[in-house]
Each structure stands twice: as structure tokens, then as C-alpha cells.
Motif scaffolding. Structure first.
Motif, short mmCIF file in Angstrom:
data_model
loop_
_atom_site.label_atom_id
_atom_site.label_comp_id
_atom_site.label_asym_id
_atom_site.label_seq_id
_atom_site.Cartn_x
_atom_site.Cartn_y
_atom_site.Cartn_z
N GLY A 50 -69.34 38.85 36.99
CA GLY A 50 -68.71 37.74 37.67
C GLY A 50 -67.22 37.92 37.92
O GLY A 50 -66.60 37.09 38.57
N SER A 51 -66.63 39.02 37.42
CA SER A 51 -65.21 39.25 37.66
C SER A 51 -64.98 39.69 39.10
O SER A 51 -65.87 40.24 39.75
CB SER A 51 -64.65 40.28 36.67
OG SER A 51 -65.28 41.52 36.84
N LEU A 52 -63.78 39.43 39.60
CA LEU A 52 -63.43 39.73 40.99
C LEU A 52 -62.33 40.78 41.03
O LEU A 52 -61.38 40.72 40.25
CB LEU A 52 -62.95 38.46 41.69
CG LEU A 52 -63.91 37.28 41.68
CD1 LEU A 52 -63.27 36.07 42.35
CD2 LEU A 52 -65.21 37.64 42.38
N GLN A 53 -62.45 41.73 41.95
CA GLN A 53 -61.45 42.78 42.14
C GLN A 53 -61.10 42.83 43.62
O GLN A 53 -61.97 43.06 44.44
CB GLN A 53 -62.06 44.12 41.70
CG GLN A 53 -61.31 45.34 42.16
CD GLN A 53 -60.20 45.72 41.21
OE1 GLN A 53 -60.37 45.60 40.01
NE2 GLN A 53 -59.09 46.15 41.74
N PRO A 54 -59.83 42.61 43.98
CA PRO A 54 -59.45 42.69 45.39
C PRO A 54 -59.76 44.07 45.97
O PRO A 54 -59.59 45.08 45.30
CB PRO A 54 -57.94 42.44 45.38
CG PRO A 54 -57.68 41.71 44.10
CD PRO A 54 -58.71 42.23 43.13
N LEU A 55 -60.25 44.11 47.21
CA LEU A 55 -60.55 45.37 47.88
C LEU A 55 -59.30 45.89 48.58
O LEU A 55 -58.65 45.15 49.30
CB LEU A 55 -61.64 45.16 48.94
CG LEU A 55 -63.08 45.31 48.51
CD1 LEU A 55 -64.00 45.21 49.73
CD2 LEU A 55 -63.34 46.61 47.80
N GLY A 56 -59.00 47.18 48.38
CA GLY A 56 -57.94 47.84 49.11
C GLY A 56 -56.53 47.45 48.71
O GLY A 56 -55.58 47.83 49.37
N GLN A 57 -56.39 46.71 47.64
CA GLN A 57 -55.06 46.30 47.18
C GLN A 57 -55.15 45.94 45.71
O GLN A 57 -56.20 45.57 45.22
CB GLN A 57 -54.55 45.11 48.00
CG GLN A 57 -55.45 43.90 47.89
CD GLN A 57 -55.31 42.94 49.06
OE1 GLN A 57 -55.10 43.37 50.16
NE2 GLN A 57 -55.44 41.66 48.79
N SER A 58 -54.03 46.07 45.00
CA SER A 58 -54.06 45.76 43.58
C SER A 58 -53.87 44.27 43.34
O SER A 58 -54.37 43.73 42.37
CB SER A 58 -52.98 46.55 42.83
OG SER A 58 -51.71 46.27 43.38
N ASN A 59 -53.17 43.59 44.25
CA ASN A 59 -52.94 42.16 44.12
C ASN A 59 -53.53 41.44 45.31
O ASN A 59 -53.40 41.88 46.45
CB ASN A 59 -51.45 41.85 44.04
CG ASN A 59 -50.82 42.39 42.78
OD1 ASN A 59 -51.43 42.39 41.72
ND2 ASN A 59 -49.62 42.89 42.90
N PHE A 60 -54.19 40.33 45.06
CA PHE A 60 -54.81 39.53 46.12
C PHE A 60 -53.74 38.83 46.94
O PHE A 60 -53.82 38.75 48.15
CB PHE A 60 -55.76 38.51 45.47
CG PHE A 60 -56.63 37.79 46.46
CD1 PHE A 60 -57.84 38.34 46.86
CD2 PHE A 60 -56.25 36.58 46.97
CE1 PHE A 60 -58.64 37.67 47.77
CE2 PHE A 60 -57.04 35.90 47.88
CZ PHE A 60 -58.25 36.46 48.27
N CYS A 61 -52.73 38.32 46.27
CA CYS A 61 -51.66 37.57 46.93
C CYS A 61 -50.42 37.66 46.06
O CYS A 61 -50.40 38.40 45.08
CB CYS A 61 -52.09 36.11 47.13
SG CYS A 61 -52.51 35.26 45.60
N ASP A 62 -49.39 36.89 46.37
CA ASP A 62 -48.14 36.94 45.62
C ASP A 62 -48.10 36.01 44.41
O ASP A 62 -47.11 35.98 43.69
CB ASP A 62 -46.96 36.62 46.55
CG ASP A 62 -46.75 37.71 47.59
OD1 ASP A 62 -47.09 38.88 47.31
OD2 ASP A 62 -46.26 37.39 48.69
N CYS A 63 -49.16 35.24 44.19
CA CYS A 63 -49.20 34.33 43.05
C CYS A 63 -49.21 35.12 41.74
O CYS A 63 -49.84 36.17 41.65
CB CYS A 63 -50.42 33.43 43.12
SG CYS A 63 -50.39 32.29 44.52
N GLU A 64 -48.53 34.60 40.72
CA GLU A 64 -48.46 35.29 39.44
C GLU A 64 -49.83 35.40 38.79
O GLU A 64 -50.19 36.42 38.23
CB GLU A 64 -47.49 34.56 38.50
CG GLU A 64 -47.16 35.35 37.27
CD GLU A 64 -45.99 34.75 36.51
OE1 GLU A 64 -46.15 34.57 35.28
OE2 GLU A 64 -44.95 34.47 37.12
#
Length: 59
Positions: free
Chosen positions: A28-42
Motif C-alpha cells: 500500500g505504500s506509494l513511490q513517485p514515478l520519475g522523481q524522488s519528491n512528489f511535490c514541494d510539501c515537507e
């Protein structure tokens, strides 16, 4: 498709509204594709919007 297969899904961050594609792991864990961070949120609160249930139909 086995239970250990990961899926791709559209997701959004609940804090900033950023959209992206994530890998959904069997636990159930999520990993952004093609980037280490999904967005700029901490600490992004990712919400899955839809999943690709049939990999044969991915163009």
C-alpha cells in the motif's frame, strides 16, 4: 496478475493539490514515478485517484 505486482496510479497531494503518477506497492505504500519528491510539501499526504488495473491496456 500476482499479489506482489506493483501498480501505477494517479495521485494528488492533499496539501498543495499537485498531481503526479506513483507506483503502488503491494503493502500500500506509494513511490513517485520519475522523481524522488512528489511535490514541494515537507510531508506530502498522497491520495490515489485511480489505478491501472489491466497492464495489457497501457499504451
Amino acid at each position: 496478475m500476482g499479489n506482489d505486482d506493483k501498480q501505477r496510479a494517479a495521485a494528488t497531494c492533499e496539501h498543495c493539490g499537485e498531481f503526479g503518477i506513483v507506483q503502488v506497492w503491494p503493502d500500500g505504500s506509494l513511490q513517485p514515478l520519475g522523481q524522488s519528491n512528489f511535490c514541494d510539501c515537507e510531508s506530502p499526504e498522497l491520495q490515489v485517484l485511480a489505478t491501472d488495473l489491466d497492464h495489457d491496456e497501457i499504451p
